[in-house]
Design an enzyme around this catalytic site. Sequence first.
Site, PDB file in Angstrom:
ATOM      1  N   GLY A 191       0.525  -5.011   0.957  1.00  0.00           N
ATOM      2  CA  GLY A 191      -0.709  -5.052   0.168  1.00  0.00           C
ATOM      3  C   GLY A 191      -0.497  -5.634  -1.221  1.00  0.00           C
ATOM      4  O   GLY A 191      -1.441  -6.147  -1.820  1.00  0.00           O
ATOM      5  N   GLU A 213      -0.671  -9.278  -0.705  1.00  0.00           N
ATOM      6  CA  GLU A 213      -2.086  -9.574  -0.405  1.00  0.00           C
ATOM      7  C   GLU A 213      -2.914  -9.591  -1.694  1.00  0.00           C
ATOM      8  O   GLU A 213      -3.810 -10.419  -1.859  1.00  0.00           O
ATOM      9  CB  GLU A 213      -2.636  -8.547   0.584  1.00  0.00           C
ATOM     10  CG  GLU A 213      -2.016  -8.719   1.969  1.00  0.00           C
ATOM     11  CD  GLU A 213      -2.534  -7.706   2.968  1.00  0.00           C
ATOM     12  OE1 GLU A 213      -2.367  -6.491   2.711  1.00  0.00           O
ATOM     13  OE2 GLU A 213      -3.128  -8.119   3.976  1.00  0.00           O
ATOM     14  N   GLU A 257       4.501  -5.545   7.063  1.00  0.00           N
ATOM     15  CA  GLU A 257       3.705  -4.540   7.775  1.00  0.00           C
ATOM     16  C   GLU A 257       4.170  -4.301   9.201  1.00  0.00           C
ATOM     17  O   GLU A 257       4.105  -3.172   9.701  1.00  0.00           O
ATOM     18  CB  GLU A 257       2.217  -4.938   7.792  1.00  0.00           C
ATOM     19  CG  GLU A 257       1.496  -4.687   6.492  1.00  0.00           C
ATOM     20  CD  GLU A 257       1.654  -5.806   5.483  1.00  0.00           C
ATOM     21  OE1 GLU A 257       2.523  -6.690   5.667  1.00  0.00           O
ATOM     22  OE2 GLU A 257       0.902  -5.790   4.499  1.00  0.00           O
ATOM     23  N   ALA A 268       0.871  -1.173   0.000  1.00  0.00           N
ATOM     24  CA  ALA A 268       0.000   0.000   0.000  1.00  0.00           C
ATOM     25  C   ALA A 268       0.910   1.225   0.000  1.00  0.00           C
ATOM     26  O   ALA A 268       2.079   1.143   0.398  1.00  0.00           O
ATOM     27  CB  ALA A 268      -0.873  -0.027   1.240  1.00  0.00           C
TER      28      ALA A 268
END
Length: 259
Positions: free
Chosen positions: A112, A115, A135, A66
């Site tokens: 992300g 993911e 993370e 992200a």
Amino acid sequence: MAYQNLTSEIKENILYVTINREKALNALNKDTLAELADVIAFANKTEQVRGVILTGAGEKAFVAGADIKEFSDYNGKQGEDLAKGGHDLVFNAIENSSKPFIAAINGFALGGGLELAMACHMRIASDQAKLGLPEVTLGLIPGYGGTQRLTQLVGKGKAIEMITTANMVTASEAEKIGLVNYVVPQADLISKAEEIMNAIKQRAPLAISAAIKSVVAAVKNSDGYATEIEEFGKCFETADFKEGVTAFIEKRKANFSGK
Ligand code: DAK
């Protein structure tokens, strides 16, 4: 479809989606997530699309996570809003899609980004790729389903090791632990994904959709066996089922209509 952060095109019934923020290693900002949501919805409703190959621009990153710069000053409410849209419209929308999604991992797949790759139905990695959920280095945990999907793919022990150490794994380690289906040289990445898609394209579309739904149900908190039974029953109502068995009996190649 004109997007700012993605490119997308349909060739021979495959939708190619490339996340196109190379300078930021294709990090997922809010606008990119919104565009992904849009293109996923398009794939789901467009009959011409039989499957999706998702990759990142350039040779360095699939998606490096992200966009840390964007969410660095988010408060709890903003974080929650970001989470809601992303989960339903991107990550779960991919996993629950009736069309197969293949992540072609062309470099770093982190946070992300991993993911996103794990929400896809299959993953192919370039031999240069590195994968991880870092993370915890930011005081976060994976928030787009990473704790669940990584555990489903590689088991509890390896998932806890990867998430708590934040260490990346190489493509070949990822293949060994079941995180990716294949590792190929960078130059062969898209053609390997196409090879799999082209095999799928010859099969009955409704059966593909029922199979994906049933397999996904197996790793959710729902009764996957019941879903499988229900979807199996529905297959008997389709023209493709009749065509498939008739073609077998007549010793010819089936010509599926997707009906
Ligand atoms: N976000 C924003 N920019 C990024 C980025 C990222 N994730 N990753 C890289 N960049 C940018 C760098 O800042 C740099 O920009 P400039 O300085 O040139 O402006 C450019 O991309 C090139 O990166 P580097 O210069 O760092 O390149 P290196 O080769 O030195 O290193 C690297 C490559 C991939 C090892 C490094 O860039 C790196 O460690 N990147 C961050 C990886 C990371 O920690 N990713 C996980 C982020 S956390 C949520 C759910 C989930 C999440 C968030 C919210 N909700 C439910 C709300 C997910 C969180 C994450 O993904």
